[in-house]
Enzyme design. Sequence first.
Site, PDB file in Angstrom:
ATOM      1  N   ASP A 186      10.090 -55.721  17.151  1.00 40.66           N
ATOM      2  CA  ASP A 186      11.679 -55.449  16.664  1.00 40.66           C
ATOM      3  C   ASP A 186      12.164 -56.889  16.688  1.00 40.66           C
ATOM      4  O   ASP A 186      12.459 -57.377  17.765  1.00 40.66           O
ATOM      5  CB  ASP A 186      12.267 -54.637  17.580  1.00 40.66           C
ATOM      6  CG  ASP A 186      13.744 -54.263  17.244  1.00 40.66           C
ATOM      7  OD1 ASP A 186      13.968 -53.926  15.821  1.00 40.66           O
ATOM      8  OD2 ASP A 186      14.237 -54.343  18.067  1.00 40.66           O
ATOM      9  N   THR A 226      16.090 -55.849  11.145  1.00 40.75           N
ATOM     10  CA  THR A 226      16.440 -56.618  12.094  1.00 40.75           C
ATOM     11  C   THR A 226      15.631 -57.807  11.835  1.00 40.75           C
ATOM     12  O   THR A 226      16.073 -59.197  11.818  1.00 40.75           O
ATOM     13  CB  THR A 226      16.649 -56.481  13.513  1.00 40.75           C
ATOM     14  OG1 THR A 226      15.246 -55.640  13.764  1.00 40.75           O
ATOM     15  CG2 THR A 226      17.612 -55.574  13.673  1.00 40.75           C
ATOM     16  N   THR A 227      14.366 -57.728  11.432  1.00 46.02           N
ATOM     17  CA  THR A 227      13.545 -58.890  11.109  1.00 46.02           C
ATOM     18  C   THR A 227      13.699 -59.222   9.536  1.00 46.02           C
ATOM     19  O   THR A 227      13.557 -60.280   9.495  1.00 46.02           O
ATOM     20  CB  THR A 227      12.096 -58.376  11.195  1.00 46.02           C
ATOM     21  OG1 THR A 227      11.827 -57.727  12.514  1.00 46.02           O
ATOM     22  CG2 THR A 227      11.175 -59.562  11.194  1.00 46.02           C
ATOM     23  N   ASP A 267      15.692 -47.080  17.411  1.00 47.96           N
ATOM     24  CA  ASP A 267      16.137 -47.419  15.958  1.00 47.96           C
ATOM     25  C   ASP A 267      15.957 -46.377  15.004  1.00 47.96           C
ATOM     26  O   ASP A 267      16.667 -46.257  13.657  1.00 47.96           O
ATOM     27  CB  ASP A 267      14.933 -48.600  15.715  1.00 47.96           C
ATOM     28  CG  ASP A 267      15.085 -49.692  16.381  1.00 47.96           C
ATOM     29  OD1 ASP A 267      16.263 -49.970  16.869  1.00 47.96           O
ATOM     30  OD2 ASP A 267      14.252 -50.636  16.102  1.00 47.96           O
TER      31      ASP A 267
END
Length: 529
Positions: free
Chosen positions: A58, A91-92, A397
């Site tokens: 993550d 998020t990446t 998430d």
Amino acid sequence: MTVPRGEILQERSKGRDVRISNIVAAKALASCIRTSLGPRGMDKLLQLPSGEVLISNDGATILSKMNVLHPAAKMLVECSQSQDIEAGDGTTSVVVLAGALLDACTGLLSKGIHPAMIASSFYRAAEACCELLTGAAMPVDMKDRSSLIHAVQTCLSSKVVSQNSDLLAPIAVDSVLKILGEDPSGATNVDLRDVRMVEQLGGTVDDTELVDGLVFDKGSTKTAGGPSQIDNAKIALIQFCLSAPKTDMDNNVVVSDYAAMDRILREERKYILNMCKKIKKTGANVVLIQKSILRDAYNELSLHFLAKMGILVVTDIERTDVEFVCRTLGCTPAPHVDSLTPEKLGSAAHVGDVVLPGSGHKVVKFVGVANSGCTSTVLLRGSNDLVLAEANRSVHDAQCVVRSLVKQRYLIAGGGAAETEASLRLRELALETTGMDSHCFKAYADALEVIPYTLAENAGLKPIEIVTELRKAHAEGTVGAGINVKKGRITDMYDENVIQPLLVTTSAIKLATETVCMILKVDDLVVVM
């Protein structure tokens, strides 16, 4: 005669050097986590200063644990955290996209285009992308549970616990829908603090369950003969201590003879018995005792009396959990024994100790709760702390994905389809635009293709071949065409049920653009001592 170097912008060299230094630092950070993008992305093993080990892919988790020193690279870490708060997923992607946009800036700056002009063009390009994607997105109904589960499975496919997505996806969806109540279509946001995650070591992730009620991560506290199962429970939450009163910190009671000592012990016993009788008189058969700091919240004597009265006791309720417990069980905390009345009691169909398979550990389960407070509890299981922690992050998430759909009710194809569609349409817009905007739009469109390129690269496919084929499919009008990493070819993502919330993609584009434009406008680094 000296020939000018073709620079439109004759700026001081220090500003250029600082800008290049910032871009290089931010790109280095982006390339570091680029390999963890997508379902076939690699995991990172982090060793924390405490010696603890963490495995995750993550982006927000990895970056928050990294010791980043460069101020420009720190901006990317904050950008990833903002994406985590806003959408919970991507998020990446947001960091990888920011790295690609900074790479595009390097080329534009070398052509002599002013940073302010690049920034304003990038803002316009981001706005155009969000409009194009909203037009291509598919509306979703919050009552359509299967669509929500497909979106959550897409999110979980890139996590460490991806093999358990068939179990975790419905749990994540149901836990959020339970908070929304009877009519989910009327909600505009969700507070995920209303979902309680209880971690229990032992068993496997497959033993994870959504509890219809409440779970405490420890068993009931009882002496010999105390009940461990109660039907038709009446629950009291007490904030006073079931132990003998004590003097102030700096006072002492000196007892000189045995008769006085016996009298004190008799009085203590009488005092505690009196309190226990008052609790029993309200009709309570389950007592929750809040943790106390100043003196013992309970003692052996009080547990003995309560056990004789057939009352199940759960001790050490954290102060932070009191509000959640009260909303779930419908009880009101009692700060003094005289203020405890039958109206303040909560209710549940059954309360009892449950022995968890795989560990032998006991937990207290409250089931058959009316739950007017709209809360839900997820009991997470895992073979070790690493798996448990990652499962917790992954489920959170997944719940954020459902929250994104509550905020903005549109779904869009995953597998790099959204970015390729935006890139293709932005190129067409660049041909119609004149001046500097045309150059910047084209560079922005090229940068967007980093997502499908990285997905293909991480899946062990030939990236140039795959991206060219993907571009061709979108040019022919297949809006949902994306990279199917399992089959290693281009397929329609809508048919494969690889879908994600529109908010995840649009938020990533906006946040990456804002961060890049901010880095671009910096021309000096001042260290304040």
